[in-house]
Design a protein around this motif. Structure first.
Motif, PDB file in Angstrom:
ATOM      1  N   LYS A 178      -9.878 -10.475   5.166  1.00 12.93           N
ATOM      2  CA  LYS A 178     -10.494 -11.029   4.089  1.00 12.93           C
ATOM      3  C   LYS A 178      -9.780 -11.786   3.041  1.00 12.93           C
ATOM      4  O   LYS A 178     -10.332 -12.856   2.463  1.00 12.93           O
ATOM      5  N   VAL A 179      -8.676 -11.321   2.732  1.00 18.21           N
ATOM      6  CA  VAL A 179      -7.746 -12.113   1.912  1.00 18.21           C
ATOM      7  C   VAL A 179      -7.532 -13.516   2.334  1.00 18.21           C
ATOM      8  O   VAL A 179      -7.313 -14.450   1.770  1.00 18.21           O
ATOM      9  N   THR A 205       1.200 -12.849   6.257  1.00 14.99           N
ATOM     10  CA  THR A 205       0.938 -11.518   6.774  1.00 14.99           C
ATOM     11  C   THR A 205       2.001 -11.201   7.444  1.00 14.99           C
ATOM     12  O   THR A 205       2.654 -11.618   8.354  1.00 14.99           O
ATOM     13  N   THR A 239      -0.437  -6.078   7.421  1.00 15.31           N
ATOM     14  CA  THR A 239      -1.594  -5.897   8.206  1.00 15.31           C
ATOM     15  C   THR A 239      -1.368  -4.213   8.877  1.00 15.31           C
ATOM     16  O   THR A 239      -0.120  -4.121   9.197  1.00 15.31           O
ATOM     17  N   ASP A 285       0.820  -1.048   0.056  1.00 14.91           N
ATOM     18  CA  ASP A 285      -0.004   0.071   0.118  1.00 14.91           C
ATOM     19  C   ASP A 285       0.761   1.261  -0.036  1.00 14.91           C
ATOM     20  O   ASP A 285       0.443   2.157   0.318  1.00 14.91           O
ATOM     21  N   SER A 342     -10.777  -5.693   7.732  1.00 20.21           N
ATOM     22  CA  SER A 342      -9.314  -5.780   7.669  1.00 20.21           C
ATOM     23  C   SER A 342      -9.225  -6.294   6.150  1.00 20.21           C
ATOM     24  O   SER A 342      -9.654  -7.590   5.862  1.00 20.21           O
ATOM     25  N   VAL A 343      -8.477  -5.785   5.225  1.00 19.49           N
ATOM     26  CA  VAL A 343      -8.085  -6.267   3.969  1.00 19.49           C
ATOM     27  C   VAL A 343      -7.321  -7.681   4.111  1.00 19.49           C
ATOM     28  O   VAL A 343      -7.904  -8.683   3.562  1.00 19.49           O
ATOM     29  N   TYR A 385     -11.471  -2.383  -5.084  1.00 18.62           N
ATOM     30  CA  TYR A 385     -11.468  -2.821  -3.751  1.00 18.62           C
ATOM     31  C   TYR A 385     -10.302  -3.637  -3.361  1.00 18.62           C
ATOM     32  O   TYR A 385     -10.398  -4.778  -3.926  1.00 18.62           O
ATOM     33  N   ALA A 386      -9.666  -3.391  -2.487  1.00 15.20           N
ATOM     34  CA  ALA A 386      -8.017  -4.183  -2.310  1.00 15.20           C
ATOM     35  C   ALA A 386      -8.222  -5.621  -2.131  1.00 15.20           C
ATOM     36  O   ALA A 386      -7.783  -6.168  -3.003  1.00 15.20           O
ATOM     37  N   ALA A 387      -9.231  -6.140  -1.022  1.00 16.30           N
ATOM     38  CA  ALA A 387      -9.146  -7.393  -0.923  1.00 16.30           C
ATOM     39  C   ALA A 387      -9.430  -8.210  -2.346  1.00 16.30           C
ATOM     40  O   ALA A 387      -8.918  -9.366  -2.537  1.00 16.30           O
ATOM     41  N   GLU A 388     -10.651  -7.702  -2.991  1.00 21.10           N
ATOM     42  CA  GLU A 388     -11.362  -8.216  -3.947  1.00 21.10           C
ATOM     43  C   GLU A 388     -10.261  -8.480  -5.185  1.00 21.10           C
ATOM     44  O   GLU A 388      -9.887  -9.476  -5.962  1.00 21.10           O
ATOM     45  N   GLU A 389      -9.338  -7.361  -5.194  1.00 20.88           N
ATOM     46  CA  GLU A 389      -8.393  -7.232  -6.390  1.00 20.88           C
ATOM     47  C   GLU A 389      -7.198  -8.159  -6.145  1.00 20.88           C
ATOM     48  O   GLU A 389      -6.524  -8.591  -7.060  1.00 20.88           O
TER      49      GLU A 389
END
Length: 146
Positions: free
Chosen positions: A131-132, A142, A114, A12, A127-128, A93-97
């Protein structure tokens, strides 16, 4: 024996990102893997319905992506030595991507940071990383901020 040939390093560009890159780089060197470094810029699609012209939002997101592309080049030069790495900037969206990119690129491992949020921040922002971890088809490492 587990074979890891592609490592997705999700960053990020925060002050913690070089630590995440160091983990990915060390693993890649040890295992002879390549790194796919990913930054997800916010799409801002949720603001299209407001009294802001969609073209303004698209221009703003375009500027974010252009800046992120430049930042990605610098980030790769500074943080990945003696390892094969390809940088990519996407919007959404970060997690989806991250999950989508990991699947489409057949990543063997995801390495990501994290933010260590707790309490109300965690409830409000989620929390991205969580979710990942919950949805990834491959293992996720992580790295918590120091």
């Amino acid at each position: 024996m587990v074979t890891i040939k592609k490592i997705l390093c999700a960053v990020d560009f925060s002050e913690h990102s070089p630590v995440v890159a160091d983990y990915a780089s060390t693993l890649a060197k040890t295992m002879g893997a390549e790194i796919l470094c990913l930054y997800v810029a916010p799409s801002l699609d949720q603001y299209v319905g407001f009294h802001v012209p969609p073209s303004s939002i698209e221009n703003f997101v375009g500027e974010i992506v252009t800046g992120a592309d430049s930042t990605m080049e610098t980030f790769i030069e500074e943080n990945f030595k003696d390892v094969t790495v390809n940088g990519k900037v996407v919007t959404g969206y970060a997690a989806e991507e991250i999950l989508s990119f990991a699947a489409s690129e057949a990543a063997d491992l995801v390495v990501m940071g994290t933010h260590g949020r707790a309490g109300i921040d965690r409830i409000l922002f989620g929390s991205v990383a969580e979710k990942v971890v919950k949805s990834s088809k491959c293992p996720v490492l992580t790295v918590r901020p120091a």
